[in-house]
Design a protein around this motif. Structure first.
Motif: not given
Length: 167
Positions: A6-35
């Motif tokens: 719906e928008c012609g502009l998009s901002i993606h901050d791909i810096s938040r890929v640290q490991l989750d404290r509980d699961s010890k896995l990174p979150r990939f929402n931002m790279p997925l949305e950028l893709g």
């Protein structure tokens, strides 16, 4: 996807890929949305091919190690500094605004507004008896921002008000 299309502009901050404290896995929402966004821009319907995308990361070229397919794109590094993030986003939005839209306030003014927001928001949250700011669901966050904006936009009590020509 609906918001992206719906928008012609998009901002993606791909810096938040640290490991989750509980699961010890990174979150990939931002790279997925950028893709998804890049897929629309490169191969989507014609109306999606003029999309303007700002990509932010903590460090220059850090993404080369994890997302090498975006090499060659302009990616702005912010060093996790709020002032740099505000400047990158403000300058990019200003450069991509429609000719009919006025020039945006400068990064210094936006940073001052952000600081004012952070000072007043605890009182708003306490009055509404909401969860802490960083834990607010999206709808509550938007409501708090909506209540805060008029308070931020008021002139400071010491700010002189210009008199009209009649005196």
């Amino acid at each position: 996807m609906k918001m992206i299309t719906e928008c012609g502009l998009s901002i993606h901050d791909i810096s938040r890929v640290q490991l989750d404290r509980d699961s010890k896995l990174p979150r990939f929402n931002m790279p997925l949305e950028l893709g998804a966004d890049l897929g629309l821009r490169l191969e989507g319907p014609a109306r999606q091919r003029d999309r303007n995308i700002l990509i932010l990361d903590t460090e220059s070229h850090r993404y080369d190690k994890t997302l090498s397919d975006i090499s060659g794109m302009d990616i702005e590094a912010h060093g996790d500094e709020v002032g740099k993030i505000i400047k990158h986003v403000r300058d990019w939005l200003n450069a991509n605004r429609a000719a009919s839209v006025p020039v945006l306030p400068g990064a210094t003014a936006i940073r001052a507004d952000h600081d004012a927001y952070l000072r007043i928001v605890p009182d708003i949250i306490a009055e509404l008896r909401l969860d802490p700011h960083d834990d607010l669901p999206h709808g509550d966050y938007l409501h708090v921002v909506e209540l805060a904006l008029p308070l931020i936009e008021q002139p400071a009590p010491d700010t002189p008000v210009a008199e009209d020509a009649t005196g």
